[in-house]
Design a protein around this motif. Structure first.
Motif, PDB file in Angstrom:
ATOM      1  N   ALA A   1      23.796  46.910  35.490  1.00  0.00           N
ATOM      2  CA  ALA A   1      22.768  46.062  36.090  1.00  0.00           C
ATOM      3  C   ALA A   1      22.707  44.748  35.322  1.00  0.00           C
ATOM      4  CB  ALA A   1      21.415  46.770  36.039  1.00  0.00           C
ATOM      5  N   PRO A   2      22.522  43.628  36.019  1.00  0.00           N
ATOM      6  CA  PRO A   2      22.410  42.331  35.338  1.00  0.00           C
ATOM      7  C   PRO A   2      20.981  42.124  34.810  1.00  0.00           C
ATOM      8  CG  PRO A   2      22.329  42.009  37.694  1.00  0.00           C
ATOM      9  CD  PRO A   2      22.548  43.479  37.465  1.00  0.00           C
ATOM     10  N   THR A   3      20.538  43.027  33.964  1.00  0.00           N
ATOM     11  CA  THR A   3      19.173  43.009  33.437  1.00  0.00           C
ATOM     12  C   THR A   3      19.208  43.114  31.918  1.00  0.00           C
ATOM     13  OG1 THR A   3      19.024  45.409  33.641  1.00  0.00           O
ATOM     14  CG2 THR A   3      18.243  44.112  35.516  1.00  0.00           C
ATOM     15  N   VAL A   4      18.035  43.108  31.333  1.00  0.00           N
ATOM     16  CA  VAL A   4      17.903  43.208  29.875  1.00  0.00           C
ATOM     17  C   VAL A   4      18.509  44.509  29.357  1.00  0.00           C
ATOM     18  CG1 VAL A   4      16.228  43.357  27.989  1.00  0.00           C
ATOM     19  CG2 VAL A   4      15.837  41.765  29.869  1.00  0.00           C
ATOM     20  N   LEU A   5      18.273  45.599  30.055  1.00  0.00           N
ATOM     21  CA  LEU A   5      18.757  46.907  29.600  1.00  0.00           C
ATOM     22  C   LEU A   5      20.237  47.138  29.881  1.00  0.00           C
ATOM     23  CD1 LEU A   5      15.840  49.293  30.647  1.00  0.00           C
ATOM     24  CD2 LEU A   5      16.338  48.368  28.388  1.00  0.00           C
ATOM     25  N   ARG A   6      20.804  46.370  30.791  1.00  0.00           N
ATOM     26  CA  ARG A   6      22.205  46.561  31.191  1.00  0.00           C
ATOM     27  C   ARG A   6      22.478  48.033  31.531  1.00  0.00           C
ATOM     28  NH1 ARG A   6      25.971  43.509  31.939  1.00  0.00           N
ATOM     29  NH2 ARG A   6      27.567  44.640  30.818  1.00  0.00           N
ATOM     30  N   THR A   7      21.620  48.581  32.357  1.00  0.00           N
ATOM     31  CA  THR A   7      21.729  49.974  32.772  1.00  0.00           C
ATOM     32  C   THR A   7      23.009  50.186  33.576  1.00  0.00           C
ATOM     33  OG1 THR A   7      19.323  50.044  32.978  1.00  0.00           O
ATOM     34  CG2 THR A   7      20.540  51.820  34.037  1.00  0.00           C
ATOM     35  N   PRO A   8      23.789  51.219  33.249  1.00  0.00           N
ATOM     36  CA  PRO A   8      24.927  51.535  34.118  1.00  0.00           C
ATOM     37  C   PRO A   8      24.400  51.830  35.525  1.00  0.00           C
ATOM     38  CG  PRO A   8      25.075  52.739  32.061  1.00  0.00           C
ATOM     39  CD  PRO A   8      23.722  52.088  32.089  1.00  0.00           C
TER      40      PRO A   8
ATOM     41  N   CYS B   1       0.678  50.134  31.820  1.00  0.00           N
ATOM     42  CA  CYS B   1      -0.503  49.800  31.005  1.00  0.00           C
ATOM     43  C   CYS B   1      -0.102  49.024  29.753  1.00  0.00           C
ATOM     44  CB  CYS B   1      -1.274  51.062  30.631  1.00  0.00           C
ATOM     45  SG  CYS B   1      -2.135  51.806  32.020  1.00  0.00           S
ATOM     46  N   LEU B   2       0.972  49.445  29.116  1.00  0.00           N
ATOM     47  CA  LEU B   2       1.445  48.741  27.926  1.00  0.00           C
ATOM     48  C   LEU B   2       1.881  47.323  28.273  1.00  0.00           C
ATOM     49  CD1 LEU B   2       2.166  48.797  24.917  1.00  0.00           C
ATOM     50  CD2 LEU B   2       4.396  49.739  25.568  1.00  0.00           C
ATOM     51  N   GLU B   3       2.590  47.171  29.373  1.00  0.00           N
ATOM     52  CA  GLU B   3       3.030  45.848  29.813  1.00  0.00           C
ATOM     53  C   GLU B   3       1.821  44.955  30.125  1.00  0.00           C
ATOM     54  OE1 GLU B   3       5.799  42.816  31.154  1.00  0.00           O
ATOM     55  OE2 GLU B   3       5.979  44.539  29.825  1.00  0.00           O
ATOM     56  N   ALA B   4       0.826  45.503  30.823  1.00  0.00           N
ATOM     57  CA  ALA B   4      -0.379  44.725  31.146  1.00  0.00           C
ATOM     58  C   ALA B   4      -1.122  44.328  29.878  1.00  0.00           C
ATOM     59  CB  ALA B   4      -1.288  45.527  32.070  1.00  0.00           C
ATOM     60  N   PHE B   5      -1.243  45.255  28.936  1.00  0.00           N
ATOM     61  CA  PHE B   5      -1.922  44.947  27.678  1.00  0.00           C
ATOM     62  C   PHE B   5      -1.175  43.868  26.898  1.00  0.00           C
ATOM     63  CE2 PHE B   5      -2.144  45.629  23.085  1.00  0.00           C
ATOM     64  CZ  PHE B   5      -3.485  45.346  22.865  1.00  0.00           C
ATOM     65  N   LEU B   6       0.135  44.030  26.774  1.00  0.00           N
ATOM     66  CA  LEU B   6       0.919  43.056  26.010  1.00  0.00           C
ATOM     67  C   LEU B   6       0.882  41.667  26.646  1.00  0.00           C
ATOM     68  CD1 LEU B   6       4.049  45.176  25.000  1.00  0.00           C
ATOM     69  CD2 LEU B   6       2.198  44.370  23.515  1.00  0.00           C
ATOM     70  N   ARG B   7       0.937  41.621  27.966  1.00  0.00           N
ATOM     71  CA  ARG B   7       0.876  40.322  28.632  1.00  0.00           C
ATOM     72  C   ARG B   7      -0.499  39.690  28.491  1.00  0.00           C
ATOM     73  NH1 ARG B   7       4.315  40.100  34.231  1.00  0.00           N
ATOM     74  NH2 ARG B   7       6.308  40.702  33.300  1.00  0.00           N
ATOM     75  N   GLY B   8      -1.540  40.513  28.646  1.00  0.00           N
ATOM     76  CA  GLY B   8      -2.906  39.986  28.591  1.00  0.00           C
ATOM     77  C   GLY B   8      -3.357  39.643  27.188  1.00  0.00           C
ATOM     78  N   ALA B   9      -3.072  40.514  26.247  1.00  0.00           N
ATOM     79  CA  ALA B   9      -3.588  40.326  24.891  1.00  0.00           C
ATOM     80  C   ALA B   9      -2.673  39.472  24.013  1.00  0.00           C
ATOM     81  CB  ALA B   9      -3.804  41.688  24.229  1.00  0.00           C
ATOM     82  N   LEU B  10      -1.374  39.633  24.148  1.00  0.00           N
ATOM     83  CA  LEU B  10      -0.452  38.974  23.227  1.00  0.00           C
ATOM     84  C   LEU B  10       0.484  37.974  23.902  1.00  0.00           C
ATOM     85  CD1 LEU B  10       0.537  42.156  21.196  1.00  0.00           C
ATOM     86  CD2 LEU B  10      -1.232  40.487  20.646  1.00  0.00           C
ATOM     87  N   ASN B  11       0.325  37.811  25.224  1.00  0.00           N
ATOM     88  CA  ASN B  11       1.176  36.913  25.988  1.00  0.00           C
ATOM     89  C   ASN B  11       2.659  37.224  25.746  1.00  0.00           C
ATOM     90  OD1 ASN B  11       1.568  34.911  27.875  1.00  0.00           O
ATOM     91  ND2 ASN B  11       1.638  33.269  26.351  1.00  0.00           N
TER      92      ASN B  11
ATOM     93  N   SER C   1       5.943  39.999  27.021  1.00  0.00           N
ATOM     94  CA  SER C   1       6.408  40.970  28.013  1.00  0.00           C
ATOM     95  C   SER C   1       7.513  41.820  27.409  1.00  0.00           C
ATOM     96  CB  SER C   1       6.942  40.233  29.242  1.00  0.00           C
ATOM     97  OG  SER C   1       7.492  41.162  30.149  1.00  0.00           O
ATOM     98  N   LEU C   2       7.577  43.062  27.832  1.00  0.00           N
ATOM     99  CA  LEU C   2       8.640  43.944  27.371  1.00  0.00           C
ATOM    100  C   LEU C   2       9.989  43.539  27.958  1.00  0.00           C
ATOM    101  CD1 LEU C   2       6.832  47.391  27.643  1.00  0.00           C
ATOM    102  CD2 LEU C   2       7.322  46.091  25.566  1.00  0.00           C
ATOM    103  N   GLY C   3       9.975  42.939  29.123  1.00  0.00           N
ATOM    104  CA  GLY C   3      11.200  42.463  29.735  1.00  0.00           C
ATOM    105  C   GLY C   3      11.946  43.493  30.552  1.00  0.00           C
ATOM    106  N   PHE C   4      11.741  44.743  30.283  1.00  0.00           N
ATOM    107  CA  PHE C   4      12.454  45.799  31.002  1.00  0.00           C
ATOM    108  C   PHE C   4      11.520  46.670  31.835  1.00  0.00           C
ATOM    109  CE2 PHE C   4      11.454  47.371  26.756  1.00  0.00           C
ATOM    110  CZ  PHE C   4      10.807  48.560  27.035  1.00  0.00           C
ATOM    111  N   ALA C   5      10.237  46.394  31.787  1.00  0.00           N
ATOM    112  CA  ALA C   5       9.258  47.246  32.474  1.00  0.00           C
ATOM    113  C   ALA C   5       9.487  47.277  33.980  1.00  0.00           C
ATOM    114  CB  ALA C   5       7.842  46.784  32.160  1.00  0.00           C
ATOM    115  N   GLU C   6       9.779  46.120  34.582  1.00  0.00           N
ATOM    116  CA  GLU C   6       9.974  46.073  36.027  1.00  0.00           C
ATOM    117  C   GLU C   6      11.176  46.915  36.449  1.00  0.00           C
ATOM    118  OE1 GLU C   6       9.623  43.303  34.176  1.00  0.00           O
ATOM    119  OE2 GLU C   6       7.703  42.489  34.842  1.00  0.00           O
TER     120      GLU C   6
END
Length: 172
Positions: A132-139, A40-50, A52-57
């Motif tokens: 992980a080769p992602t924003v969070l660099r999760t082990p 919901c936060l990701e959808a709101f941020l994308r819709g209202a403020l254009n 993205s959190l970048g790590f939601a997916e």
């Protein structure tokens, strides 16, 4: 072993299984609430403020896998997994019990094998320090541990189902 869960709740083989089910239910509920909030936060941020959190997916992917395994274990315990009742109900109680035992033993063997084999991947990732080769660099071992843990939890509740087949039912 058909149960009427609407009145009594799931059949139980003891307090250890009840405690584990409550803990898993709290964990899956927390993950579900977190996923809904994040989406919901990701959808709101994308819709209202254009924006993205970048790590939601990434996090939602991990959460969905967690909920799939642990939710399946709770469904198994609650008796809400798919069953062919028109066949099971037509058989005598003793036959039904042996069919369920056979299924549980086969499923238990498969879960133990899968838990054993999937543990190698997180151990390898941990020892090699993979991220992980992602924003969070999760082990990588963190999301990968969900697989063997999920199979282990399924096996745990399969043991409970096996124990329950040795109880006498009201139709015997």
């Amino acid at each position: 072993m058909r149960r009427d869960n609407t009145k009594l709740g799931p059949a139980t083989a003891g307090p250890l299984f009840d405690f584990a089910a409550r803990a898993i239910a709290v964990a899956t509920g927390t993950v579900l609430a977190g996923l809904v909030t994040l989406v919901c936060l990701e959808a709101f941020l994308r819709g209202a403020l254009n924006h993205s959190l970048g790590f939601a997916e990434e996090l939602t992917g991990y959460g969905v896998v967690f909920m799939t395994f642990f939710g399946a274990a709770l469904s198994l315990r609650g008796g809400s997994m798919f069953q062919v009742h028109f066949l099971l109900d037509a058989w005598p109680a003793a036959t039904r019990r042996w069919v369920v035992r056979s299924f549980v033993v086969i499923a238990l063997i498969l879960c133990v094998i899968l838990a054993w084999k999937t543990k190698d991947l997180p151990l390898s990732s941990f020892s090699r320090g993979k991220f992980a080769p992602t924003v969070l660099r999760t082990p990588m071992w963190i999301p990968q541990i969900i697989l063997p843990a999920g199979f282990a939890v399924l096996a745990f509740f399969l043991v409970e189902q096996l124990l329950l087949t040795f109880r006498k039912t009201e139709d015997e």
